[in-house]
Design an enzyme around this catalytic site. Sequence first.
Site, PDB file in Angstrom:
ATOM      1  N   ARG A 333       0.733  -1.059   0.073  1.00 52.93           N
ATOM      2  CA  ARG A 333      -0.275   0.383   0.281  1.00 52.93           C
ATOM      3  C   ARG A 333       1.121   1.359   0.210  1.00 52.93           C
ATOM      4  O   ARG A 333       0.518   2.136   0.346  1.00 52.93           O
ATOM      5  CB  ARG A 333      -0.906   0.152   1.326  1.00 52.93           C
ATOM      6  CG  ARG A 333      -1.561  -1.037   1.837  1.00 52.93           C
ATOM      7  CD  ARG A 333      -3.176  -0.629   0.413  1.00 52.93           C
ATOM      8  NE  ARG A 333      -3.705  -2.233   0.008  1.00 52.93           N
ATOM      9  CZ  ARG A 333      -3.435  -3.302   0.422  1.00 52.93           C
ATOM     10  NH1 ARG A 333      -2.868  -3.767  -0.809  1.00 52.93           N
ATOM     11  NH2 ARG A 333      -4.701  -4.096  -0.178  1.00 52.93           N
ATOM     12  N   ARG A 349      -3.316  -7.067   7.929  1.00 56.64           N
ATOM     13  CA  ARG A 349      -4.366  -7.977   7.686  1.00 56.64           C
ATOM     14  C   ARG A 349      -4.245  -7.483   6.078  1.00 56.64           C
ATOM     15  O   ARG A 349      -5.377  -8.610   5.361  1.00 56.64           O
ATOM     16  CB  ARG A 349      -5.739  -7.631   7.643  1.00 56.64           C
ATOM     17  CG  ARG A 349      -6.069  -5.626   7.441  1.00 56.64           C
ATOM     18  CD  ARG A 349      -7.109  -4.706   7.717  1.00 56.64           C
ATOM     19  NE  ARG A 349      -7.283  -4.400   9.373  1.00 56.64           N
ATOM     20  CZ  ARG A 349      -7.015  -4.040   9.974  1.00 56.64           C
ATOM     21  NH1 ARG A 349      -7.284  -2.662   9.260  1.00 56.64           N
ATOM     22  NH2 ARG A 349      -7.349  -3.386  11.143  1.00 56.64           N
ATOM     23  N   ASP A 492     -11.355   0.314  10.053  1.00 56.08           N
ATOM     24  CA  ASP A 492      -9.927   1.290  11.680  1.00 56.08           C
ATOM     25  C   ASP A 492     -10.795   2.295  11.965  1.00 56.08           C
ATOM     26  O   ASP A 492     -10.233   2.884  12.985  1.00 56.08           O
ATOM     27  CB  ASP A 492      -8.631   2.353  10.220  1.00 56.08           C
ATOM     28  CG  ASP A 492      -7.249   0.908   9.578  1.00 56.08           C
ATOM     29  OD1 ASP A 492      -7.344  -0.053  11.013  1.00 56.08           O
ATOM     30  OD2 ASP A 492      -7.417   0.145   8.953  1.00 56.08           O
ATOM     31  N   LYS A 636     -15.781   7.612   2.869  1.00 52.70           N
ATOM     32  CA  LYS A 636     -14.933   6.041   3.350  1.00 52.70           C
ATOM     33  C   LYS A 636     -15.966   5.589   4.316  1.00 52.70           C
ATOM     34  O   LYS A 636     -16.795   4.843   3.826  1.00 52.70           O
ATOM     35  CB  LYS A 636     -13.755   7.113   4.086  1.00 52.70           C
ATOM     36  CG  LYS A 636     -12.721   7.557   3.296  1.00 52.70           C
ATOM     37  CD  LYS A 636     -11.880   8.633   3.628  1.00 52.70           C
ATOM     38  CE  LYS A 636     -10.458   6.897   4.620  1.00 52.70           C
ATOM     39  NZ  LYS A 636      -9.583   5.861   2.821  1.00 52.70           N
ATOM     40  N   GLU A 637     -15.668   5.428   5.836  1.00 49.66           N
ATOM     41  CA  GLU A 637     -16.195   3.672   6.738  1.00 49.66           C
ATOM     42  C   GLU A 637     -17.297   4.542   7.128  1.00 49.66           C
ATOM     43  O   GLU A 637     -18.022   3.642   7.358  1.00 49.66           O
ATOM     44  CB  GLU A 637     -15.206   3.672   7.714  1.00 49.66           C
ATOM     45  CG  GLU A 637     -13.884   3.266   7.334  1.00 49.66           C
ATOM     46  CD  GLU A 637     -12.418   4.035   6.821  1.00 49.66           C
ATOM     47  OE1 GLU A 637     -11.332   3.244   6.602  1.00 49.66           O
ATOM     48  OE2 GLU A 637     -12.736   4.847   6.866  1.00 49.66           O
ATOM     49  N   GLN A 690     -10.366   1.904  -3.567  1.00 50.31           N
ATOM     50  CA  GLN A 690     -11.248   1.605  -2.039  1.00 50.31           C
ATOM     51  C   GLN A 690     -12.053   2.056  -2.460  1.00 50.31           C
ATOM     52  O   GLN A 690     -12.966   1.094  -1.163  1.00 50.31           O
ATOM     53  CB  GLN A 690      -9.811   2.557  -1.579  1.00 50.31           C
ATOM     54  CG  GLN A 690     -10.006   2.600  -0.066  1.00 50.31           C
ATOM     55  CD  GLN A 690      -9.226   3.542   1.071  1.00 50.31           C
ATOM     56  OE1 GLN A 690      -9.881   4.632   0.503  1.00 50.31           O
ATOM     57  NE2 GLN A 690      -7.577   3.091   1.980  1.00 50.31           N
ATOM     58  N   GLY A 710      -7.255  -4.269  -0.559  1.00 56.05           N
ATOM     59  CA  GLY A 710      -7.813  -5.693  -0.882  1.00 56.05           C
ATOM     60  C   GLY A 710      -8.624  -5.981  -1.829  1.00 56.05           C
ATOM     61  O   GLY A 710      -8.718  -7.083  -1.504  1.00 56.05           O
TER      62      GLY A 710
END
Length: 800
Positions: A333, A349, A492, A636-637, A690, A710
């Site tokens: 990354r 991970r 995260d 994002k998250e 991503q 990933g």
Amino acid sequence: MKYGYFDNDNREYVITRPDVPAPWTNYLGTEKFCTVISHNAGGYSFYHSPEYNRVTKFRPNFTQDRPGHYIYLRDDETGDFWSVSWQPVAKNLDDAHYEVRHGLSYSKFRCDYNGIVATKTLFVPKGEDAQVWDVEIENTSDQPRTISAFGYVEFSFSHIASDNQNHQMSLYSAGTEYNNGVLEYDLYYNTDDFLGFYYLTATFDADSYDGQRDAFLGMYRDEANPIAVANGRCSNSAQTCYNHCGALHKQFVLQPGEKVRFAVILGVGKGNGEKLRAKYQDLSQVDAAFAGIKQHWDERCAKFQVRSPNQGLDTMINAWTLYQAETCVVWSRFASFIEVGGRTGLGYRDTAQDAISVPHTNPAMTRKRLVDLLRGQVKAGYGLHLFDPDWFDPEKADVKPSKSPTVVPTPSDEDKIHGIKDTCSDDHLWIVPTILNFVKETGDLSFIDEVIPYADGGDATVYQHMMAALDFSAEYVGQTGICKGLRADWNDCLNLGGGESAMVSFLHFWALEAFLELARHRQDAAAIDKYQAMANGVREACETHLWDDNGGWYIRGLTKDGDKIGTFEQQEGKVHLESNTLAVLSGAVSQQRGEKAMDAVYEYLFSPYGLHLNAPSFATPNDDIGFVTRVYQGVKENGAIFSHPNPWAWVAEAKLGRGDRAMEFYDSLNPYNQNDIIETRVAEPYSYVQFIMGRDHQDHGRANHPWLTGTSGWAYYATTNFILGVRTGFDTLTVDPCIPAAWSGFEVTREWRGATYHISVQNPNGVSKGVQSILVNGEAVDAINAQPAGSENQVTVILG
């Protein structure tokens, strides 16, 4: 809006309009020397590490996409000049025609302007610590032309800190000189004859050169209008101090229809420039080196080829998704236009999941990454979240990174090995199924008994390392028996602290099932008893404490005070992708609950661009849940379409036998299917990203952070192993697909342990799942046993 197309015959993406809304990048290099390059030849090169050994300069997040690796051309009769790539000169697109072909580990640039057609192919030859530019210039006019060519790069100060700060030192710590056709850049403070020298050379004898950046560009100018190109000649600048470049100039006189071809070489190592210049004077060596790159990917892609009714799936699986997955395994990354080199090392991970996808195409690198990860595990069982594998490699532990005039603290052992406070609860578990997958693919059971040291001292077999990982998660559970969230789990930004993670408990179960499969193969009765009991306990805890009856799905976890996250009653963060998909993927839950959970995923999280990570997104900060509640909504998250766990949903639906739903999920995320809506997507249509902006953001559908995710490995693994259903075992090959009922069938060519299997799957009854019969070389069988190396085998699978 469309900017290009897929050329499947050549495994290239062809960009026909260079004015795309963002840089579309590619990776050159499969070993140590790497270039991240855009469709406009912007980008940067590095050797092994973009943090310590940056070869060329890069300025991230600039609208101009500069600097880069450029060839300028100048008509010496008129003074008009342009670049082979559209940028940096940016000729009017009504006057000049540009085409870019991003291939697997190479990029080709073509410009047709004012009677001159020029091409430039950039690649890194296998086994070389250098990049080659193969340049050809053709006079297509009916008049003789005098054309000057200039090759240009801006050199880096090697260390990212030197490049971006403390210029009071770095500006005075390097120099250039030109000898024997090579412009060599000397990082004077670095006493290493290899890492302390970069160079630019060419197969022509230069008419002029520049080693001083400002002499080439000129003050108050930039890469769009360098003074040297405007004047038609460099100033032969080469000295110590200030900013440095490599610029080589050659004038050619071309008759009508005449071509000239030459190579430019950018590389690392004192004296290497002269060696490679001599080698590539013979341009057939350039051809051979490029053929080596093509062969490299021909061999890898041949390991798995599919022909199905879904052209987008075929295009991505046969080339681009594998290519992206391999890129992530090699470069992790730390090198892209987003991750620009300040974080060299392996994310535990990330690397463990990347490695599950490519043991068939790159077993050596997969094995290396597994060893890296096991060395980065501590005796207690958890993995170091981010670490440099060289720290624990006995062959490299005493090798120091490139020296820098900027003071960069050397990490102490305490800095390298963090404690529980900084441990992510999921990291160590991913390696267990990845090891199992590697062993099944390669048949290398001896790997399981290999002794590998722990990061904090002592050593153990791989088998014991796996048990340590499982035992750690069994120990760190809350009162409910659900795994503690620790610093964070896979998400995260979900910082549960003393809370508990549903996702990690389901992941724990999946890892346990993988280990038990290995233990049964080894007939290890003691391990089977212990870990089967552990798995039973995990399943019971999950079903007892994580199911939300009112909603009909699995919650995301519990806070440190025992409050549930992700329930029907909550207005924010009601449904979460990770816990529900892993509940099914792991095999921990019943068919009935699995279907309900995935129906909730479809209802709350599905969009035309993929599955949202959670919904509705969080609008109210809550530190008991974590930083995710302080991320903008739809980003994002917090309610974006976070790509990485999307393939978990494909696997979940395939395990449930719902092929139409699995393919609907696949198609929604597949970048191929967004090729014609680049005004929305923005990012490359050949790369997973991503995340994609969620429905709660005004840029819904915009894709962000391509390449190093990933997602690629999981997309490849999920599609090949579960949708197409071709999976390896210890001694057998399984073909158990889950496809749309409307598919009449598909074909796969799979290489496994030296044998080739030509698989024809036929679906006469229009089902999604269920194997009725199997023929191997015309003989009915119950299982597809491993065939002799070198054999060609016909496999027919009838669904019904």
